[in-house]
Design an enzyme around this catalytic site. Structure first.
Site, PDB file in Angstrom:
ATOM      1  N   ASP A  97      73.359  44.317  47.417  1.00 10.69           N
ATOM      2  CA  ASP A  97      72.121  44.586  46.691  1.00 10.69           C
ATOM      3  C   ASP A  97      70.876  44.731  47.555  1.00 10.69           C
ATOM      4  O   ASP A  97      69.756  44.497  47.091  1.00 10.69           O
ATOM      5  CB  ASP A  97      71.901  43.446  45.682  1.00 10.69           C
ATOM      6  CG  ASP A  97      71.991  42.079  46.353  1.00 10.69           C
ATOM      7  OD1 ASP A  97      71.816  42.013  47.577  1.00 10.69           O
ATOM      8  OD2 ASP A  97      72.235  41.083  45.645  1.00 10.69           O
ATOM      9  N   GLU A 119      81.211  44.061  46.126  1.00 14.15           N
ATOM     10  CA  GLU A 119      80.414  42.978  45.504  1.00 14.15           C
ATOM     11  C   GLU A 119      79.599  43.553  44.329  1.00 14.15           C
ATOM     12  O   GLU A 119      78.375  43.435  44.248  1.00 14.15           O
ATOM     13  CB  GLU A 119      79.503  42.263  46.506  1.00 14.15           C
ATOM     14  CG  GLU A 119      79.023  40.908  46.030  1.00 14.15           C
ATOM     15  CD  GLU A 119      78.157  40.154  47.036  1.00 14.15           C
ATOM     16  OE1 GLU A 119      76.949  40.367  47.079  1.00 14.15           O
ATOM     17  OE2 GLU A 119      78.728  39.332  47.787  1.00 14.15           O
ATOM     18  N   GLU A 133      66.578  42.746  44.580  1.00 10.38           N
ATOM     19  CA  GLU A 133      68.044  42.885  44.593  1.00 10.38           C
ATOM     20  C   GLU A 133      68.641  43.204  43.220  1.00 10.38           C
ATOM     21  O   GLU A 133      69.603  43.964  43.117  1.00 10.38           O
ATOM     22  CB  GLU A 133      68.688  41.612  45.165  1.00 10.38           C
ATOM     23  CG  GLU A 133      68.469  41.408  46.666  1.00 10.38           C
ATOM     24  CD  GLU A 133      67.129  40.777  47.013  1.00 10.38           C
ATOM     25  OE1 GLU A 133      66.343  40.470  46.087  1.00 10.38           O
ATOM     26  OE2 GLU A 133      66.849  40.616  48.210  1.00 10.38           O
ATOM     27  N   HIS A 209      64.904  32.013  52.360  1.00 14.88           N
ATOM     28  CA  HIS A 209      64.298  33.249  52.871  1.00 14.88           C
ATOM     29  C   HIS A 209      63.913  34.272  51.805  1.00 14.88           C
ATOM     30  O   HIS A 209      63.317  35.299  52.121  1.00 14.88           O
ATOM     31  CB  HIS A 209      65.266  33.937  53.845  1.00 14.88           C
ATOM     32  CG  HIS A 209      66.423  34.599  53.137  1.00 14.88           C
ATOM     33  ND1 HIS A 209      67.564  33.921  52.805  1.00 14.88           N
ATOM     34  CD2 HIS A 209      66.590  35.861  52.676  1.00 14.88           C
ATOM     35  CE1 HIS A 209      68.395  34.734  52.178  1.00 14.88           C
ATOM     36  NE2 HIS A 209      67.828  35.921  52.077  1.00 14.88           N
ATOM     37  N   ARG A 211      62.525  36.875  49.133  1.00 14.72           N
ATOM     38  CA  ARG A 211      61.193  37.429  48.902  1.00 14.72           C
ATOM     39  C   ARG A 211      60.502  36.800  47.693  1.00 14.72           C
ATOM     40  O   ARG A 211      59.311  36.529  47.721  1.00 14.72           O
ATOM     41  CB  ARG A 211      61.268  38.938  48.675  1.00 14.72           C
ATOM     42  CG  ARG A 211      60.975  39.753  49.917  1.00 14.72           C
ATOM     43  CD  ARG A 211      61.306  41.224  49.706  1.00 14.72           C
ATOM     44  NE  ARG A 211      61.836  41.765  50.952  1.00 14.72           N
ATOM     45  CZ  ARG A 211      61.117  42.427  51.848  1.00 14.72           C
ATOM     46  NH1 ARG A 211      59.858  42.682  51.634  1.00 14.72           N
ATOM     47  NH2 ARG A 211      61.675  42.867  52.958  1.00 14.72           N
ATOM     48  N   HIS A 242      65.395  32.009  59.282  1.00 15.41           N
ATOM     49  CA  HIS A 242      65.456  33.475  59.220  1.00 15.41           C
ATOM     50  C   HIS A 242      64.329  34.067  60.081  1.00 15.41           C
ATOM     51  O   HIS A 242      63.246  33.476  60.186  1.00 15.41           O
ATOM     52  CB  HIS A 242      65.277  33.860  57.743  1.00 15.41           C
ATOM     53  CG  HIS A 242      65.532  35.293  57.412  1.00 15.41           C
ATOM     54  ND1 HIS A 242      64.703  36.313  57.815  1.00 15.41           N
ATOM     55  CD2 HIS A 242      66.514  35.883  56.683  1.00 15.41           C
ATOM     56  CE1 HIS A 242      65.173  37.470  57.358  1.00 15.41           C
ATOM     57  NE2 HIS A 242      66.271  37.232  56.668  1.00 15.41           N
TER      58      HIS A 242
HETATM   59  C1  UD1 Z   1      66.971  41.295  53.371  1.00 12.07           C
HETATM   60  C2  UD1 Z   1      67.427  41.748  51.972  1.00 12.07           C
HETATM   61  C3  UD1 Z   1      67.897  40.546  51.166  1.00 12.07           C
HETATM   62  C4  UD1 Z   1      68.915  39.709  51.909  1.00 12.07           C
HETATM   63  C5  UD1 Z   1      68.391  39.360  53.289  1.00 12.07           C
HETATM   64  C6  UD1 Z   1      69.459  38.661  54.067  1.00 12.07           C
HETATM   65  C7  UD1 Z   1      66.206  43.671  51.024  1.00 12.07           C
HETATM   66  C8  UD1 Z   1      65.022  44.122  50.298  1.00 12.07           C
HETATM   67  N1  UD1 Z   1      66.292  42.349  51.293  1.00 12.07           N
HETATM   68  O1  UD1 Z   1      65.840  40.485  53.181  1.00 12.07           O
HETATM   69  O2  UD1 Z   1      68.476  41.014  49.956  1.00 12.07           O
HETATM   70  O3  UD1 Z   1      69.138  38.519  51.185  1.00 12.07           O
HETATM   71  O4  UD1 Z   1      68.026  40.572  53.979  1.00 12.07           O
HETATM   72  O5  UD1 Z   1      68.953  37.970  55.152  1.00 12.07           O
HETATM   73  O6  UD1 Z   1      67.025  44.477  51.372  1.00 12.07           O
HETATM   74  N2  UD1 Z   1      63.686  40.402  61.080  1.00 12.07           N
HETATM   75  C9  UD1 Z   1      63.816  40.407  62.446  1.00 12.07           C
HETATM   76  N3  UD1 Z   1      65.074  40.490  62.968  1.00 12.07           N
HETATM   77  C10 UD1 Z   1      66.190  40.536  62.225  1.00 12.07           C
HETATM   78  C11 UD1 Z   1      66.040  40.521  60.818  1.00 12.07           C
HETATM   79  C12 UD1 Z   1      64.782  40.465  60.270  1.00 12.07           C
HETATM   80  O7  UD1 Z   1      62.839  40.358  63.171  1.00 12.07           O
HETATM   81  O8  UD1 Z   1      67.294  40.587  62.758  1.00 12.07           O
HETATM   82  C13 UD1 Z   1      62.323  40.339  60.507  1.00 12.07           C
HETATM   83  C14 UD1 Z   1      61.550  41.652  60.600  1.00 12.07           C
HETATM   84  O9  UD1 Z   1      60.198  41.363  60.828  1.00 12.07           O
HETATM   85  C15 UD1 Z   1      61.704  42.229  59.187  1.00 12.07           C
HETATM   86  C16 UD1 Z   1      61.689  40.950  58.367  1.00 12.07           C
HETATM   87  O10 UD1 Z   1      62.430  40.011  59.115  1.00 12.07           O
HETATM   88  O11 UD1 Z   1      60.659  43.121  58.870  1.00 12.07           O
HETATM   89  C17 UD1 Z   1      62.256  41.045  56.975  1.00 12.07           C
HETATM   90  O12 UD1 Z   1      63.497  41.727  56.962  1.00 12.07           O
HETATM   91  P1  UD1 Z   1      63.961  42.509  55.631  1.00 12.07           P
HETATM   92  O13 UD1 Z   1      65.308  43.079  55.845  1.00 12.07           O
HETATM   93  O14 UD1 Z   1      62.886  43.405  55.207  1.00 12.07           O
HETATM   94  O15 UD1 Z   1      63.992  41.378  54.522  1.00 12.07           O
HETATM   95  P2  UD1 Z   1      64.861  40.093  54.372  1.00 12.07           P
HETATM   96  O16 UD1 Z   1      63.999  39.021  53.813  1.00 12.07           O
HETATM   97  O17 UD1 Z   1      65.617  39.842  55.605  1.00 12.07           O
HETATM   98  N1  UDP Z   2      74.264  32.884  58.125  1.00 10.71           N
HETATM   99  C1  UDP Z   2      74.469  32.903  59.488  1.00 10.71           C
HETATM  100  N2  UDP Z   2      73.545  32.316  60.300  1.00 10.71           N
HETATM  101  C2  UDP Z   2      72.438  31.726  59.822  1.00 10.71           C
HETATM  102  C3  UDP Z   2      72.220  31.734  58.421  1.00 10.71           C
HETATM  103  C4  UDP Z   2      73.151  32.342  57.609  1.00 10.71           C
HETATM  104  O1  UDP Z   2      75.473  33.402  59.972  1.00 10.71           O
HETATM  105  O2  UDP Z   2      71.648  31.214  60.626  1.00 10.71           O
HETATM  106  C5  UDP Z   2      75.264  33.529  57.259  1.00 10.71           C
HETATM  107  C6  UDP Z   2      75.753  32.701  56.092  1.00 10.71           C
HETATM  108  O3  UDP Z   2      76.826  31.870  56.455  1.00 10.71           O
HETATM  109  C7  UDP Z   2      76.150  33.772  55.093  1.00 10.71           C
HETATM  110  C8  UDP Z   2      75.123  34.872  55.350  1.00 10.71           C
HETATM  111  O4  UDP Z   2      74.634  34.643  56.663  1.00 10.71           O
HETATM  112  O5  UDP Z   2      77.422  34.313  55.396  1.00 10.71           O
HETATM  113  C9  UDP Z   2      74.018  34.783  54.337  1.00 10.71           C
HETATM  114  O6  UDP Z   2      72.975  35.588  54.740  1.00 10.71           O
HETATM  115  P1  UDP Z   2      71.506  35.431  54.176  1.00 10.71           P
HETATM  116  O7  UDP Z   2      71.302  34.039  53.683  1.00 10.71           O
HETATM  117  O8  UDP Z   2      70.605  35.959  55.212  1.00 10.71           O
HETATM  118  O9  UDP Z   2      71.502  36.479  52.981  1.00 10.71           O
HETATM  119  P2  UDP Z   2      71.928  36.439  51.443  1.00 10.71           P
HETATM  120  O10 UDP Z   2      73.325  35.957  51.356  1.00 10.71           O
HETATM  121  O11 UDP Z   2      70.966  35.534  50.737  1.00 10.71           O
HETATM  122  O12 UDP Z   2      71.754  37.835  50.995  1.00 10.71           O
END
Ligand code: UD1
Ligand code: UDP
Length: 381
Positions: A97, A119, A133, A209, A211, A242
């Protein structure tokens, strides 16, 4: 002729849950596996690719700091144009999602390439929670022709929207992944985790984490977490934070500088799963952790107002704690003080899968393409 299947994913959880499927497709003669990452996440994605030894064929490398929903979606959509033009797969698989999921499915639709949704069928029925999502997965549900539901209740959700064709109940691929990562004799590569006293202390694993939790809900949650660390001397909180700057700032502000709160860098998935297997319980707003912790017999307090994963709540291993400070504090305090309440939640259940989801998904695709005589047996919890 082999079936050209392109997996598209971009964030950490999609990668963890698609990795065993990529492996399964690579392994089987019926398929030619192509892998495209959007890199909506960069470091957190690369960590998963490294662990599972996946070298993507295409990498859109779209991530930017503090990216917005519109930039993610538009960069994915534009990037996918060139990829699909060149690769012309028979089927595109997206997961879950995220914005990558939605844009990947939409891009494939523009090329009239069939889409399979891994999923599928998770719903809260609240269009703004989780945000964005819930809408992403609904829209992908409309676009996809094949729907791989983790559970029977996910299939019922799709039926409620009139989606009844091409639906398979497979279990969640995350349980397939979990089977490859957790080991009894595991030694952490993050040295500070080896120093934790899992037998003598109560280690609570925390992640937060989402939004829709940014701002006030996150402040409430983190204030409750700090109070727990203050009030219970035997507690240590381990929180791999995160990389989102919003989350990093909140965690430092509300949880920083406490001797028993360990704010650490995101862990690679093997470290994370083994930490989860050893902790006392989990507090999280993550989707994936709600699925993994029950399989490992760990109680989960869900730091959200609703969940699209009610199966673990019904099984008694997860509870919806909400995002109010007092409620979060009280439920965690109960787990710490009341052995009966803890024991009632700490039993291993597998409502989300049996470790064979990827095989079922591959079988279902092969069957749809006439390369197998029967549909796969459904996953039953
Ligand atoms: C995204 C997904 C969310 C999922 C989450 C898993 C959307 C809208 N949201 O949210 O559904 O639960 O991923 O973690 O698709 N960043 C880094 N390095 C990384 C990853 C992220 O620097 O490896 C920082 C960047 O500044 C980025 C911010 O995190 O802009 C947010 O990342 P983003 O993918 O937009 O949103 P998430 O909250 O991670
Ligand atoms: N996870 C990980 N390292 C971390 C935190 C989470 O490998 O430091 C794994 C966790 O075990 C799960 C997945 O990342 O498999 C969940 O990701 P996240 O919580 O970012 O996203 P969501 O599931 O909420 O979309």
């Amino acid at each position: 002729m082999s079936i050209r299947v392109m997996t598209i994913f971009g964030t950490r959880p999609e990668a963890i849950k698609m990795a065993p499927l990529v492996r399964e497709l690579e392994r089987r003669a019926e398929f030619e596996s192509l892998c495209c990452v959007t890199a909506q996440h960069r470091q957190m994605l690369d960590s998963v690719l490294d662990i599972f030894h996946i070298a993507p064929d295409y990498d859109l490398n779209i991530m930017e700091p503090r990216q917005t929903l519109s930039t993610i979606t538009s960069k994915c959509l534009l990037g996918m144009e060139d990829v699909l033009d060149r690769a012309r797969p028979d089927l595109v698989l997206v997961h879950g999602d995220t914005s990558t999921t939605f844009a990947g499915a939409l891009a494939a639709f523009y090329y009239q390439i069939p889409v399979g949704h891994v999923e599928a069928g998770l719903r809260t029925w609240d269009r703004y929670s989780p945000f964005p999502e819930e809408m992403n997965r609904r829209l992908v549900g409309d676009i996809a022709q094949l729907h791989f539901c983790p559970t029977a209740s996910n299939r019922s959700n799709l039926a409620r929207e009139g989606i009844t064709e091409g639906v398979f109940v497979t279990g969640n691929t995350v349980i397939d992944a979990l089977r490859t990562t957790v080991r009894k004799d595991y030694r952490f590569t993050t040295e500070s985790l080896n120093d934790l006293d899992f037998a003598g202390r109560k280690i609570i694993l925390v992640t937060c984490h989402r939004r829709e939790n940014y701002g006030e809900p996150m402040t409430h949650i983190m204030t409750a977490l700090r109070r727990l660390a203050d009030d219970f001397a035997e507690v240590e909180l381990v929180y791999p934070v995160h990389l989102s700057p919003v989350v990093q700032e909140a965690a430092k502000t509300y949880l920083g500088g406490h001797p028993r709160i360990h704010l650490i860098a995101p862990l690679d998935v093997v470290e994370m799963h083994n930490l989860m297997a050893r902790c006392c319980f989990v507090m999280t707003d993550s989707g994936g952790l709600q699925e993994e912790a029950p399989a490992l017999g760990k109680p989960v307090l869900v730091l959200r107002r609703e969940t699209e994963r009610p199966e673990a709540v019904s099984a008694g291993t997860a509870r919806l704690a909400g995002t109010e400070e007092e409620a979060v504090y009280r439920l965690a305090a109960q787990l710490l003080q009341d052995e009966g309440a803890y024991a009632a939640m700490a039993h291993a259940v597998n409502p989300y899968g049996d470790g064979r989801a990827c095989a079922r998904i591959a079988d279902a695709i092969a069957w749809q393409w006439g390369q197998r005589e029967t549909a796969p047996e459904e996953f039953m919890a």
